[in-house]
Design a protein around this motif. Structure first.
Motif, short mmCIF file in Angstrom:
data_model
loop_
_atom_site.label_atom_id
_atom_site.label_comp_id
_atom_site.label_asym_id
_atom_site.label_seq_id
_atom_site.Cartn_x
_atom_site.Cartn_y
_atom_site.Cartn_z
N ASP A 67 0.84 -1.19 0.00
CA ASP A 67 0.00 0.00 0.00
C ASP A 67 0.88 1.23 0.00
O ASP A 67 1.99 1.24 0.53
N LYS A 68 0.33 2.32 -0.55
CA LYS A 68 1.09 3.56 -0.67
C LYS A 68 0.72 4.52 0.43
O LYS A 68 -0.44 4.68 0.78
N SER A 69 1.75 5.19 0.97
CA SER A 69 1.53 6.27 1.92
C SER A 69 1.03 7.49 1.16
O SER A 69 1.57 7.85 0.12
N GLN A 70 -0.03 8.14 1.69
CA GLN A 70 -0.53 9.37 1.08
C GLN A 70 0.37 10.50 1.54
O GLN A 70 0.58 10.70 2.73
N GLN A 71 0.89 11.28 0.58
CA GLN A 71 1.88 12.29 0.90
C GLN A 71 1.54 13.63 0.27
O GLN A 71 1.11 13.71 -0.85
N VAL A 72 1.75 14.68 1.04
CA VAL A 72 1.72 16.05 0.52
C VAL A 72 2.86 16.77 1.20
O VAL A 72 3.00 16.73 2.42
N LEU A 73 3.74 17.42 0.43
CA LEU A 73 4.88 18.10 1.01
C LEU A 73 4.45 19.34 1.76
O LEU A 73 3.61 20.10 1.31
N VAL A 74 5.05 19.55 2.94
CA VAL A 74 4.79 20.74 3.74
C VAL A 74 6.12 21.42 3.96
O VAL A 74 7.09 20.80 4.38
N GLY A 75 6.18 22.72 3.70
CA GLY A 75 7.45 23.40 3.72
C GLY A 75 7.87 23.99 5.04
O GLY A 75 9.02 23.93 5.41
N LYS A 76 6.97 24.58 5.82
CA LYS A 76 7.39 25.40 6.94
C LYS A 76 6.96 24.85 8.28
O LYS A 76 5.93 24.22 8.41
N LYS A 77 7.77 25.18 9.30
CA LYS A 77 7.49 24.73 10.65
C LYS A 77 6.18 25.29 11.16
O LYS A 77 5.46 24.64 11.92
N THR A 78 5.80 26.49 10.75
CA THR A 78 4.59 27.11 11.27
C THR A 78 3.36 26.29 10.91
O THR A 78 2.44 26.14 11.71
N ALA A 79 3.36 25.71 9.68
CA ALA A 79 2.22 24.88 9.28
C ALA A 79 2.15 23.62 10.13
O ALA A 79 1.08 23.20 10.56
N VAL A 80 3.29 23.02 10.40
CA VAL A 80 3.33 21.82 11.23
C VAL A 80 2.83 22.11 12.63
O VAL A 80 2.00 21.42 13.18
N ALA A 81 3.34 23.18 13.22
CA ALA A 81 2.99 23.50 14.60
C ALA A 81 1.52 23.83 14.75
O ALA A 81 0.86 23.39 15.67
N SER A 82 0.96 24.60 13.81
CA SER A 82 -0.43 24.99 13.93
C SER A 82 -1.37 23.80 13.78
O SER A 82 -2.37 23.69 14.49
N ASN A 83 -1.05 22.88 12.88
CA ASN A 83 -1.90 21.70 12.71
C ASN A 83 -1.85 20.81 13.94
O ASN A 83 -2.85 20.25 14.37
N THR A 84 -0.66 20.65 14.53
CA THR A 84 -0.53 19.81 15.71
C THR A 84 -1.33 20.38 16.86
O THR A 84 -2.04 19.67 17.56
N LYS A 85 -1.26 21.67 17.08
CA LYS A 85 -1.99 22.31 18.18
C LYS A 85 -3.49 22.21 17.97
O LYS A 85 -4.25 22.06 18.91
N ALA A 86 -3.93 22.31 16.72
CA ALA A 86 -5.37 22.27 16.45
C ALA A 86 -5.97 20.93 16.86
O ALA A 86 -7.11 20.87 17.32
N LYS A 87 -5.20 19.86 16.69
CA LYS A 87 -5.75 18.55 17.02
C LYS A 87 -5.53 18.15 18.46
O LYS A 87 -6.09 17.20 18.95
N ASN A 88 -4.65 18.89 19.18
CA ASN A 88 -4.34 18.56 20.55
C ASN A 88 -4.47 19.80 21.44
O ASN A 88 -3.59 20.13 22.21
N ALA A 89 -5.59 20.50 21.28
CA ALA A 89 -5.77 21.76 21.96
C ALA A 89 -5.75 21.61 23.47
O ALA A 89 -5.36 22.52 24.19
N ASP A 90 -6.18 20.45 23.98
CA ASP A 90 -6.26 20.26 25.42
C ASP A 90 -5.07 19.47 25.97
O ASP A 90 -5.06 19.10 27.14
N SER A 91 -4.07 19.19 25.15
CA SER A 91 -2.95 18.38 25.61
C SER A 91 -1.73 18.69 24.78
O SER A 91 -1.82 19.01 23.61
N ASP A 92 -0.53 18.62 25.44
CA ASP A 92 0.73 18.77 24.73
C ASP A 92 1.20 17.44 24.15
O ASP A 92 2.26 17.36 23.56
N GLU A 93 0.43 16.38 24.35
CA GLU A 93 0.83 15.05 23.93
C GLU A 93 0.29 14.73 22.55
O GLU A 93 -0.89 14.88 22.29
N LEU A 94 1.17 14.30 21.66
CA LEU A 94 0.80 13.87 20.32
C LEU A 94 0.70 12.35 20.32
O LEU A 94 1.62 11.66 20.77
N VAL A 95 -0.40 11.80 19.84
CA VAL A 95 -0.60 10.36 19.79
C VAL A 95 -0.63 9.93 18.32
O VAL A 95 -1.37 10.50 17.52
#
Length: 274
Positions: free
Chosen positions: A145-173
């Motif tokens: 099976d193939k991994s679905q991939q989309v390139l992301v360039g900047k740290k700000t995009a990574v950080a904002s997406n992570t926080k959006a899904k874990n607003a009540d916790s600093d833990e990423l699962v």
């Protein structure tokens, strides 16, 4: 005389335009989709759910040319046929929905041959000829099976997406086929680099747990976020983000386990709210 010169210039412009049009037609296949490109992987399990083998292919297609690497872990992890990190051990030629590739084994076998076939979003591996002049470990057949991939360039995009899904916790699962992984970044919010990150994983098949300490990976000199790395004695674990635009609720991650420069285990997972 002037009229003759103008006509000569017109003919030259028309000729150049025709040449440009032909060159565009010739270059079109290069710009078309490259369906073999990407990370492909699969597992074969025993009846009790224990992984017997794992095959991973990292492929790059450029027109009809195909390059990349194959990594085969078999006999419950006791035989690991993977190249050094960053080394290509596979190349071949694409013909429509199939490709013939030649590959080398890290155990010494050379010039093995396999056929790769695309069908309904899956990739089939069929061994055509065994590597010669040395040992090797490669499956006769496998469906990946193939991994679905989309390139992301900047740290700000990574950080904002992570926080959006874990607003009540600093833990990423992160949930992979084999593991439930928890990542706790124990640094001040907004810090670009962090050397105090905790990795905790639960093997969903045998309930074994492991806790490691690590740090954030940053690309230099931009210091863009690139994932996490953790130390486990002779082994190094990395988690690198691989985002899919098809579902903004999830983030895709790739877990790689290295022994030296060799990848000995690789699996794809999705993040989830804890």
């Amino acid at each position: 005389m002037i009229l003759r010169h103008i006509n000569r210039v017109k003919r030259m412009i028309l000729k150049l335009a025709n040449l440009f049009f032909v060159s565009c037609l010739l270059s079109f296949p290069v710009l078309a989709a490259q369906p073999f490109s990407g990370q492909w992987s699969a597992e074969s399990d025993s009846p009790d759910g224990t992984p017997l083998s794992t095959l991973s292919l990292n492929l790059v297609q450029q027109g009809q040319n195909l390059t990349g690497s194959y990594c085969y872990v078999t006999q419950r992890g006791s035989r690991i046929d993977c190249p050094e990190q960053g080394v290509d051990n596979l190349h071949g030629t694409v013909n429509g929905a199939s490709a013939t590739v030649v590959f080398d084994s890290s155990f010494g076998g050379k010039k093995g041959k396999a056929e790769l076939t695309l069908n309904n979003g899956k990739l089939s591996w069929s061994l055509l000829a065994e590597p010669q002049d040395g040992e090797f470990y490669a499956p006769k057949t496998y469906q990946l099976d193939k991994s679905q991939q989309v390139l992301v360039g900047k740290k700000t995009a990574v950080a904002s997406n992570t926080k959006a899904k874990n607003a009540d916790s600093d833990e990423l699962v992160i949930l992979t086929k084999t593991y439930k992984i928890s990542i706790d970044q124990n640094c001040q919010e907004g810090e670009v680099s962090c050397d105090n990150v905790t990795y905790h994983s639960l093997n969903k098949k045998n309930n074994k747990e492991i806790t490691l300490k690590g740090k954030v990976i940053n690309k230099k000199p931009s210091m863009d976020f690139a994932g996490y790395e953790f130390d486990n004695g002779d082994y190094a674990y990395t988690l690198t983000p691989d985002y899919s635009a098809s579902d903004s609720k999830y983030e895709y991650w790739v877990l790689n386990v290295f022994k030296g420069n060799k990848v000995v285990f690789s699996e794809i997972g999705k993040s989830s709210i804890n």
